[in-house]
Design a protein around this motif. Structure first.
Motif, PDB file in Angstrom:
ATOM      1  N   GLU A 194     -44.791  28.894  13.604  1.00 52.07           N
ATOM      2  CA  GLU A 194     -43.697  28.991  12.630  1.00 52.07           C
ATOM      3  C   GLU A 194     -42.490  28.186  13.099  1.00 52.07           C
ATOM      4  OE1 GLU A 194     -40.760  32.414  10.861  1.00 52.07           O
ATOM      5  OE2 GLU A 194     -42.784  32.988  11.448  1.00 52.07           O
ATOM      6  N   ARG A 230     -40.849  24.965  11.162  1.00 49.66           N
ATOM      7  CA  ARG A 230     -39.442  24.935  10.752  1.00 49.66           C
ATOM      8  C   ARG A 230     -38.718  23.719  11.329  1.00 49.66           C
ATOM      9  NH1 ARG A 230     -37.089  29.639   8.743  1.00 49.66           N
ATOM     10  NH2 ARG A 230     -38.522  31.391   8.611  1.00 49.66           N
ATOM     11  N   MET A 251     -40.007  23.197   7.094  1.00 50.05           N
ATOM     12  CA  MET A 251     -40.578  24.159   6.159  1.00 50.05           C
ATOM     13  C   MET A 251     -39.793  25.474   6.194  1.00 50.05           C
ATOM     14  SD  MET A 251     -44.600  23.515   6.862  1.00 50.05           S
ATOM     15  CE  MET A 251     -45.195  24.124   5.308  1.00 50.05           C
ATOM     16  N   LYS A 257     -39.953  29.772   4.544  1.00 53.74           N
ATOM     17  CA  LYS A 257     -40.837  30.792   3.986  1.00 53.74           C
ATOM     18  C   LYS A 257     -40.541  30.975   2.501  1.00 53.74           C
ATOM     19  CE  LYS A 257     -41.298  33.682   8.085  1.00 53.74           C
ATOM     20  NZ  LYS A 257     -41.037  35.027   8.627  1.00 53.74           N
ATOM     21  N   GLU A 258     -41.448  31.675   1.840  1.00 56.76           N
ATOM     22  CA  GLU A 258     -41.215  32.009   0.438  1.00 56.76           C
ATOM     23  C   GLU A 258     -40.033  32.963   0.350  1.00 56.76           C
ATOM     24  OE1 GLU A 258     -44.439  33.280  -2.044  1.00 56.76           O
ATOM     25  OE2 GLU A 258     -45.848  32.066  -0.890  1.00 56.76           O
ATOM     26  N   ASN A 259     -39.269  32.819  -0.735  1.00 57.03           N
ATOM     27  CA  ASN A 259     -38.098  33.666  -0.994  1.00 57.03           C
ATOM     28  C   ASN A 259     -37.066  33.576   0.127  1.00 57.03           C
ATOM     29  OD1 ASN A 259     -39.307  34.574  -3.395  1.00 57.03           O
ATOM     30  ND2 ASN A 259     -40.427  36.149  -2.267  1.00 57.03           N
ATOM     31  N   GLU A 260     -37.004  32.464   0.801  1.00 52.94           N
ATOM     32  CA  GLU A 260     -36.033  32.257   1.862  1.00 52.94           C
ATOM     33  C   GLU A 260     -35.118  31.117   1.429  1.00 52.94           C
ATOM     34  OE1 GLU A 260     -36.502  32.312   6.572  1.00 52.94           O
ATOM     35  OE2 GLU A 260     -37.385  30.551   5.657  1.00 52.94           O
ATOM     36  N   THR A 261     -33.846  31.238   1.717  1.00 55.17           N
ATOM     37  CA  THR A 261     -32.875  30.217   1.341  1.00 55.17           C
ATOM     38  C   THR A 261     -32.453  29.461   2.600  1.00 55.17           C
ATOM     39  OG1 THR A 261     -32.076  31.661  -0.407  1.00 55.17           O
ATOM     40  CG2 THR A 261     -30.693  29.788   0.168  1.00 55.17           C
TER      41      THR A 261
END
Length: 104
Positions: free
Chosen positions: A68, A72, A77, A79-83
């Motif tokens: 991860e 990043r 990249m 994650k989903e639903n991450e700003t």
């Protein structure tokens, strides 16, 4: 007896010549010693690098955190639903920070 002494002096001179100027002489030996020391230092650096690489591969094999982190940092990249927020400093603030650091 003089001939024998002269012969011994000639042999001794030839051996001294080989010792100081011939193949595998003292200067060659000293140069090889320096090269061995240089190579040992290079090997130590490579051993340290290998240890880091082994630790990195073990971390990638065993944990998902390293994967991860690489995704990043290297691929950008998220994650989903991450700003994702990128903060860009002003040029004025950047110049002030530089002058402050130069004074210190």
């Amino acid at each position: 007896m003089r001939v024998f002494t002269a012969l011994l002096l000639i042999v001794f001179s030839l051996l001294q010549y080989r010792l100081w100027f011939g193949k595998n002489s003292v200067p060659d030996y000293l140069a090889l010693q320096d090269e061995v020391i240089r190579q040992q230092l290079a090997n130590e650096k490579l051993k340290q690098r290998n240890k880091l690489l082994y630790a990195d591969t073990d971390d990638l094999k065993l944990g998902t955190e390293a994967v991860e982190e690489r995704a990043r940092n290297e691929l950008g990249m998220i994650k989903e639903n991450e700003t994702f927020f990128r903060l860009i400093p002003n040029k004025e603030n950047l110049n002030k920070n530089r002058t402050t650091q130069e004074l210190l």
